[in-house]
Scaffold this active site. Structure first.
Site, PDB file in Angstrom:
ATOM      1  N   SER A 129      -7.246   1.912  -3.672  1.00 53.82           N
ATOM      2  CA  SER A 129      -5.967   2.441  -3.197  1.00 53.82           C
ATOM      3  C   SER A 129      -5.138   3.035  -4.322  1.00 53.82           C
ATOM      4  O   SER A 129      -4.257   3.844  -4.067  1.00 53.82           O
ATOM      5  CB  SER A 129      -5.135   1.315  -2.611  1.00 53.82           C
ATOM      6  N   ASP A 187     -18.025  11.318 -17.526  1.00 58.97           N
ATOM      7  CA  ASP A 187     -19.044  10.503 -16.862  1.00 58.97           C
ATOM      8  C   ASP A 187     -18.830   9.047 -17.248  1.00 58.97           C
ATOM      9  O   ASP A 187     -18.696   8.722 -18.434  1.00 58.97           O
ATOM     10  CB  ASP A 187     -20.425  10.975 -17.328  1.00 58.97           C
ATOM     11  N   ASP A 204     -23.664   8.374  -9.686  1.00 58.71           N
ATOM     12  CA  ASP A 204     -24.187   7.074  -9.277  1.00 58.71           C
ATOM     13  C   ASP A 204     -23.192   6.421  -8.338  1.00 58.71           C
ATOM     14  O   ASP A 204     -22.009   6.715  -8.379  1.00 58.71           O
ATOM     15  CB  ASP A 204     -24.414   6.179 -10.509  1.00 58.71           C
ATOM     16  N   GLU A 249       0.824  -1.202   0.000  1.00 57.19           N
ATOM     17  CA  GLU A 249       0.000   0.000   0.000  1.00 57.19           C
ATOM     18  C   GLU A 249       0.866   1.262   0.000  1.00 57.19           C
ATOM     19  O   GLU A 249       0.655   2.184  -0.789  1.00 57.19           O
ATOM     20  CB  GLU A 249      -0.902  -0.011   1.247  1.00 57.19           C
ATOM     21  N   ASP A 274       1.095   4.058  -2.951  1.00 57.18           N
ATOM     22  CA  ASP A 274       0.693   5.447  -2.699  1.00 57.18           C
ATOM     23  C   ASP A 274       1.840   6.410  -2.980  1.00 57.18           C
ATOM     24  O   ASP A 274       1.650   7.453  -3.597  1.00 57.18           O
ATOM     25  CB  ASP A 274       0.235   5.611  -1.237  1.00 57.18           C
TER      26      ASP A 274
END
Ligand SMILES: *[C@@H]1O[C@H](CO)[C@@H](O)[C@H](O)[C@H]1NC(C)=O
Ligand SMILES: *[C@@H]1O[C@H](CO)[C@@H](O)[C@H](O)[C@H]1NC(C)=O
Ligand SMILES: *[C@@H]1O[C@H](CO)[C@@H](O)[C@H](O)[C@H]1NC(C)=O
Ligand SMILES: *[C@@H]1O[C@H](CO)[C@@H](O)[C@H](O)[C@H]1NC(C)=O
Ligand SMILES: *[C@@H]1O[C@H](CO)[C@@H](O)[C@H](O)[C@H]1NC(C)=O
Ligand SMILES: *[C@@H]1O[C@H](CO)[C@@H](O)[C@H](O)[C@H]1NC(C)=O
Length: 592
Positions: A514, A556, A577, A296, A300
């Site tokens: 992530s 979109d 949505d 992770e 990142d």
């Protein structure tokens, strides 16, 4: 004489309160019916095990903070961009003086003297007490619980009480009823043998707004792909205009500098040799042993720092989370990490304009009181002008059980009913929650977390977008499975799968929200960079801007859905949505 007699009255009252603390009457402050299914009662907690109790004092002025936040974050308001100072936000977060007196007297009646209590600007008191004393103070019984899948242990109770006179002076105390684990939202790593250097790709495909994207980006995401997809090719950020970006690391997942440099060499050569500032919070480390590298943290840092180079960057590494060894009678913080992180950030003078976090857990494992408190802390950072992005989660509308047959999404309220499982902090209305897409043209990634909070009502900034969406659902759709009046998320999304990363010396692919979260944060950081160059403030809390004006700069996503709990989940559709919201910008310069 009048003042003296008042003083006497005060002394009598406080003495009476002090005497009554130990004798009660005690009243249940918080309780849960049962721990989440995965936590199994293992043994009574050893009475000499030390607990680090975090006492949250109520913040009576915090509703005002929310009002200020919306005024400084809404582009239609006069005060847009007029962010609050540290002193101002702290004044809205501080407890009432009478609360501080009452809590210190209560603690003193057990021989606990907290010298820091009176300087607690944000209303946190931390005391270390053995389980035996905590049980006496809280009328509670602590147990060791074992995680049935991972074998981790935690010390918790399912209920705690406080003297009735203290109820108004304590918002909550943890660790008590909190069973959250706060996972990293990056899914499995797929290894590859050769780093695919995107520079060698010749053919291109057409991106969402007519932009040319390397054909390889449909299989392998690199920083170059993301800049191409989101119209940031050639945009140069400044190292010196005051713009900064931050990422957070928790759970002992560390950024490995060797991995970072290896990634830069392959994909962001200009950044080779560049560094970041490490801020350690609550004893958080950044262990450089190769075995301690966190997937992770590597993901990142490589994307947030690679995409925004040379913007100055900071890693915030915070200690505090399970696992916990019940045999060690030492103070281990097994609480949760966010309150410590927030306490540090809110007392810091200098904050990055953009901060990305890819950790979270099921909302229902987080007590509502804690969720409210932490969410208000995020609001305070927003009021100071920080854009916060959080991952929406990697389990669609579900709870992460990889087997759709057994993924039944039980509620933890004693009723054991099936319901969609929202995640926190994704569900906090004061952060920007990032979902995931895949492929070009982009479609909703099936794992992308999305849905509706059971704790937080729908904020006004998303009223129109969400009611439009709900009005298009067939009547009765998923009735009882979700809370249509809740804060809906994600707010935006971005590419989230097949990200190339360097991890423990090798290249591999990783996916999850992530990946999309630092990506979206990086694009926002570039927009902030452009705004600062133009003499403007950074965007701060994004959502009022995103839902009113900012969405015009986004594509979109209208295909895909996010299954879970034995359902197909929500469909991506035209407009907002929960299956998939809009993706990151198609016109970086225009939207700045
Ligand atoms: C990208 O890959 C997906 C999945 O294989 C495919 O459906 C899509 O057509 C590809 N896009 C292009 C432009 O080739
Ligand atoms: C980065 O900074 C740390 C200390 O902050 C230092 O130990 C390390 O050597 C630096 N790395 C590089 C590549 O300059
Ligand atoms: C760093 O991590 C390695 C591997 O997990 C571990 O063996 C070592 O003890 C750690 N060092 C520190 C100072 O915690
Ligand atoms: C608990 O804390 C002690 C001392 O701070 C440390 O040595 C130990 O590794 C910690 N245990 C766990 C499981 O984190
Ligand atoms: C909830 O119901 C499921 C299915 O009937 C069952 O397997 C499970 O043990 C129940 N859990 C609790 C806590 O009652
Ligand atoms: C999603 O779209 C499919 C295909 O159009 C439709 O059958 C289904 O009912 C939709 N689901 C929801 C929750 O709207």
């Amino acid at each position: 004489m009048r003042s003296l007699s008042l003083l006497l009255v005060y002394l009598v009252v406080t003495l009476a309160e002090a005497a009554s603390y130990k004798d009660g009457p005690f009243k249940v402050k918080e309780s849960i019916v049962a721990p989440p299914r995965v936590w199994v009662e293992h043994a009574p907690a050893p009475s000499n095990h030390i607990l680090e109790l975090r006492i949250a004092l109520p913040q009576p002025f915090s509703p005002l903070l929310e009002k200020h936040l919306l005024e400084v974050s809404d582009p239609s308001r006069k005060r847009y961009g007029d962010y609050l100072s540290k002193q101002e936000t702290e004044s809205f977060l501080s407890p009432h003086p009478h609360t501080i007196d009452s809590v210190s007297e209560w603690l003193a009646s057990y021989g606990i003297h907290d010298d820091d209590l009176h300087s607690s600007a944000q209303g946190w008191v931390t005391v270390r007490v053995p389980v035996g004393l905590a049980e006496e103070m809280l009328g509670a019984k602590y147990h060791v619980y074992r995680h049935s899948e991972t074998g981790e242990y935690i010390v918790r109770t399912t209920s705690y009480s406080l003297p009735e006179v203290l109820h108004d002076h304590v918002q909550f105390i943890q660790p008590t009823t909190m069973f959250a684990r706060f996972r990293a939202f990056s899914s499995t790593l797929h290894w590859t043998t050769v780093p695919v250097n995107d520079a060698s790709t010749s053919s291109t495909i057409t991106g969402p707004a007519g932009n040319q994207v390397d054909a390889s980006c449909n299989q392998t995401i690199t920083p170059t792909c993301l800049r191409q997809l989101y119209h940031a090719v050639g945009y140069e950020t400044s190292a010196t205009n005051g713009n900064q970006i931050g990422i957070t690391s928790y759970l002992g997942l560390y950024v490995n500098d060797h991995d970072l440099q290896q990634f830069f060499e392959a994909y962001v050569p200009a950044a080779c040799g560049s560094n970041y500032t490490t801020v350690s919070i609550n004893g958080g480390q950044n262990n450089q042993s190769i075995a301690a590298a966190g997937l992770e943290a590597d993901l990142d840092s490589q994307y947030a720092f690679g995409l925004t180079y040379p913007t100055p960057r900071t890693l915030y590494t915070t200690a505090g989370s399970p696992p916990f060894d019940p045999d060690l009678h030492v103070p281990n913080n097994t609480n949760e990490p966010y309150s410590y992180w927030l306490e540090y950030m809110l007392s810091a003078e200098n904050l990055p304009q953009t901060i990305s976090t890819s950790y979270g857990d099921d909302e229902q494992t987080v007590p509502e009181s804690y969720a409210n408190r932490v969410c208000m802390g995020f609001a305070a950072l927003g009021a100071r002008g920080v854009s916060l992005t959080f991952s929406s989660g990697d389990y669609g509308v579900g709870d992460g059980d990889p087997n759709p047959e057994t993924q039944l999404c039980f509620s933890n309220d004693g009723r054991n009913t099936t319901m969609f499982i929202p995640s926190f902090p994704a569900s906090c209305p004061f952060v920007t929650t990032v979902g995931g897409t895949i492929y070009i043209p982009e479609t909703a990634a099936s794992f992308s977390g999305g849905g509706f909070s059971n704790y937080f009502p729908r904020p006004s900034y998303q009223d129109r977008a969400v009611s439009d969406y709900l009005s298009k659902l067939a009547p009765g759709t998923y009735e009882g499975l979700y809370n249509p009046d809740g804060r809906a998320y994600p707010d935006v999304s971005a590419q989230s799968d097949w990200f190339m990363v360097a991890y423990q010396g090798q290249f591999g692919y990783v996916g999850g929200t992530s990946a999309s979260t630092p990506t979206f944060a990086s694009i926002i950081s570039m927009v902030n960079d452009a705004r600062i160059n133009a003499g403007k403030k950074g965007l701060g809390f994004l959502n009022p801007w995103l839902y009113s004006v900012g969405y015009a700069g986004l594509n979109d996503i209208t295909t895909g859905h996010n299954p879970g709990c034995g359902t197909e989940g929500f469909n991506a559709s035209i407009g907002w949505d929960p299956g998939e919201s809009r993706e990151a910008f198609h016109h970086l310069n225009k939207s700045s």
